[in-house]
Design an enzyme around this catalytic site. Structure first.
Site, PDB file in Angstrom:
ATOM      1  N   GLN A  97       0.844  -1.196   0.000  1.00  0.00           N
ATOM      2  CA  GLN A  97       0.000   0.000   0.000  1.00  0.00           C
ATOM      3  C   GLN A  97       0.879   1.245   0.000  1.00  0.00           C
ATOM      4  O   GLN A  97       1.616   1.505   0.962  1.00  0.00           O
ATOM      5  CB  GLN A  97      -0.946   0.048   1.198  1.00  0.00           C
ATOM      6  CG  GLN A  97      -1.983   1.165   1.005  1.00  0.00           C
ATOM      7  CD  GLN A  97      -2.809   1.458   2.240  1.00  0.00           C
ATOM      8  OE1 GLN A  97      -2.274   1.824   3.278  1.00  0.00           O
ATOM      9  NE2 GLN A  97      -4.118   1.328   2.111  1.00  0.00           N
ATOM     10  N   TYR A 184      -6.051  11.229   3.782  1.00  0.00           N
ATOM     11  CA  TYR A 184      -4.645  11.409   3.419  1.00  0.00           C
ATOM     12  C   TYR A 184      -4.518  12.091   2.054  1.00  0.00           C
ATOM     13  O   TYR A 184      -5.501  12.550   1.492  1.00  0.00           O
ATOM     14  CB  TYR A 184      -3.914  10.069   3.496  1.00  0.00           C
ATOM     15  CG  TYR A 184      -3.922   9.500   4.905  1.00  0.00           C
ATOM     16  CD1 TYR A 184      -3.431  10.233   5.981  1.00  0.00           C
ATOM     17  CD2 TYR A 184      -4.440   8.231   5.167  1.00  0.00           C
ATOM     18  CE1 TYR A 184      -3.462   9.728   7.278  1.00  0.00           C
ATOM     19  CE2 TYR A 184      -4.470   7.715   6.460  1.00  0.00           C
ATOM     20  CZ  TYR A 184      -3.979   8.469   7.507  1.00  0.00           C
ATOM     21  OH  TYR A 184      -4.012   7.978   8.790  1.00  0.00           O
ATOM     22  N   ARG A 231      -7.814   2.337  -2.780  1.00  0.00           N
ATOM     23  CA  ARG A 231      -8.669   2.246  -1.598  1.00  0.00           C
ATOM     24  C   ARG A 231      -9.371   3.567  -1.322  1.00  0.00           C
ATOM     25  O   ARG A 231      -8.733   4.618  -1.251  1.00  0.00           O
ATOM     26  CB  ARG A 231      -7.860   1.846  -0.364  1.00  0.00           C
ATOM     27  CG  ARG A 231      -8.763   1.507   0.822  1.00  0.00           C
ATOM     28  CD  ARG A 231      -8.001   0.995   2.021  1.00  0.00           C
ATOM     29  NE  ARG A 231      -8.727  -0.105   2.648  1.00  0.00           N
ATOM     30  CZ  ARG A 231      -8.721  -0.362   3.946  1.00  0.00           C
ATOM     31  NH1 ARG A 231      -8.030   0.401   4.779  1.00  0.00           N
ATOM     32  NH2 ARG A 231      -9.397  -1.385   4.436  1.00  0.00           N
ATOM     33  N   GLY A 327      -9.815  -7.121   9.466  1.00  0.00           N
ATOM     34  CA  GLY A 327      -8.714  -6.390  10.073  1.00  0.00           C
ATOM     35  C   GLY A 327      -8.272  -6.904  11.420  1.00  0.00           C
ATOM     36  O   GLY A 327      -7.370  -7.737  11.529  1.00  0.00           O
ATOM     37  N   ARG A 328      -8.902  -6.408  12.473  1.00  0.00           N
ATOM     38  CA  ARG A 328      -8.482  -6.813  13.817  1.00  0.00           C
ATOM     39  C   ARG A 328      -8.636  -8.314  14.034  1.00  0.00           C
ATOM     40  O   ARG A 328      -7.860  -8.915  14.775  1.00  0.00           O
ATOM     41  CB  ARG A 328      -9.275  -6.027  14.866  1.00  0.00           C
ATOM     42  CG  ARG A 328      -8.966  -4.535  14.838  1.00  0.00           C
ATOM     43  CD  ARG A 328      -9.589  -3.794  15.992  1.00  0.00           C
ATOM     44  NE  ARG A 328      -9.190  -2.396  15.978  1.00  0.00           N
ATOM     45  CZ  ARG A 328      -9.185  -1.599  17.047  1.00  0.00           C
ATOM     46  NH1 ARG A 328      -9.579  -2.077  18.216  1.00  0.00           N
ATOM     47  NH2 ARG A 328      -8.809  -0.350  16.944  1.00  0.00           N
TER      48      ARG A 328
END
Length: 371
Positions: A97, A184, A231, A327-328
């Site tokens: 990424q 971002y 993404r 994810g987690r």
């Protein structure tokens, strides 16, 4: 369906379960260099059909958090080579990424402690960055005031993305994902809230998408467009909590992101990744958006955000998505595909060790063993 194979960019993924990009802040210092602990972490999870690295800054100015890895120095490339070689030996697929935080940074993280760069000189609010205060110690703090890039400098950043993609190829990655979410740099160009430019990169939506378009074209020079993913984090509600965790809420997110998806479909990229809201009681994406996205974008679509086996199967059955990031759950269960396939109990994630630290909460989660 979740355990069936999937074609993506000429690759055959062994299942639809993905390790999405997850910042863990474990790189070696100085130099933000991938290390042996990271080799072990990614290799442990290589039973995923698809993996994307944590956000990896394309240049020194792209860093917004201490101890995150880069892909702009030779030492970093060599560190990532060890990761990709081990993952491939374990039968895994790994994309890098590519990340530039833009204004979501602090002077202390910038070369010569200069101001962070951004499309416009507007400070980031309702968000924190992480800076180092001592070896292995740091604090969360507000981002510094950014400065606006000139038109020429924007084009220079596009070239930095191009070089980062070529660096990723040298490091042995199977492809790259562009981080265009979470407020971002690429998201800052797309958003009406953060882009007040009057040149070719600002104003109408087409202009605000120009930076993303040029970056996609640039990184495609390294891998080909089919090995490029993007993404997004399209939000449909506006609260401070959402802005903190996921970035920016447009006045018409449906139009913004369906228009972006059409552009990316025309650019023939390999996949589109959608980061959904993942806090407690977070709203689901509107079904109308999922359907419009599927109608617009023809390559695989990946979703992530508090997914369960049942939720992933529901989205697949309706034809809205193809690949699902856990994810987690994947952090705490390195053998997650096996556990999901056999409906085995799951380890709980240790929230206190998500960012920074040692092997604790990183590579020491156990795989399943029969009692």
């Amino acid at each position: 369906m979740l355990f069936s194979s999937l074609k993506l960019g000429g690759l055959t993924l062994k299942n639809r379960i993905a390790l999405p990009p997850l910042t863990r802040c474990r790189s070696s210092q100085p130099g933000n260099i991938p290390n042996q602990r990271m080799v072990e972490y990614y290799t442990q999870r290589a039973s995923a059909g698809f993996m994307v690295t944590e956000g990896t800054q394309i240049e020194p100015r792209g860093q917004g958090y201490a101890w995150t890895p880069g892909i702009h120095s030779q030492d970093q490339i060599e560190g990532w080579k060890k990761v990709t070689q081990a993952v491939h030996q374990a039968g895994g697929t790994l994309f890098c990424q590519l990340w530039h935080v833009g204004r979501v940074s602090h002077n202390q993280l910038q070369p010569q402690q200069q101001a962070p760069i951004a499309p416009s000189a507007l400070p980031a609010t309702n968000v924190r960055v992480f800076i180092e205060t001592a070896p292995n110690e740091g604090i969360l703090t507000s981002p510094s005031e950014p400065r606006a890039l000139s038109t020429a400098e924007v084009k220079e950043v596009v070239e930095l993305y191009r070089q980062a993609a070529h660096n990723a190829k040298e490091a042995g990655f199977d492809g790259v994902e562009l981080h265009a979410a979470n407020g971002y740099l690429i998201n800052q160009f797309i958003s009406e809230h953060t882009n007040q430019r009057t040149d070719e990169y600002g104003g109408c939506l087409e202009n605000r998408l120009r930076f993303l378009k040029e970056v996609v074209e640039a990184v495609s020079s390294a891998f080909g467009s089919q090995r490029v993913g993007v993404r997004f984090a399209p939000l449909f509600h506006s609260t401070d909590e959402e802005r903190v965790y996921l970035g920016l809420v447009e006045s018409d997110p449906h139009h913004t992101y369906i228009t972006a998806a059409k552009m990316l479909n025309d650019l023939n990229i390999g996949y589109l990744s959608i980061a959904e809201a993942d806090w407690d009681n977070a709203p689901d994406l509107p079904i109308s958006f999922r359907q419009a996205l599927r109608d617009t974008f023809k390559a695989p679509i990946m979703y992530a955000g508090k997914y369960t086996l049942e939720k992933a199967q529901y989205v697949i059955e309706n034809g809205w998505g193809d690949l699902f990031g856990f994810g987690r759950t994947f952090i705490a269960n390195p053998d997650l595909p096996h556990r999901l396939a056999h409906q085995l109990p799951l380890n709980e994630v240790d929230a206190g060790s998500l960012y920074g630290g040692t092997e604790k909460g990183y590579t020491d989660y156990p795989t399943y063993s029969t009692p």
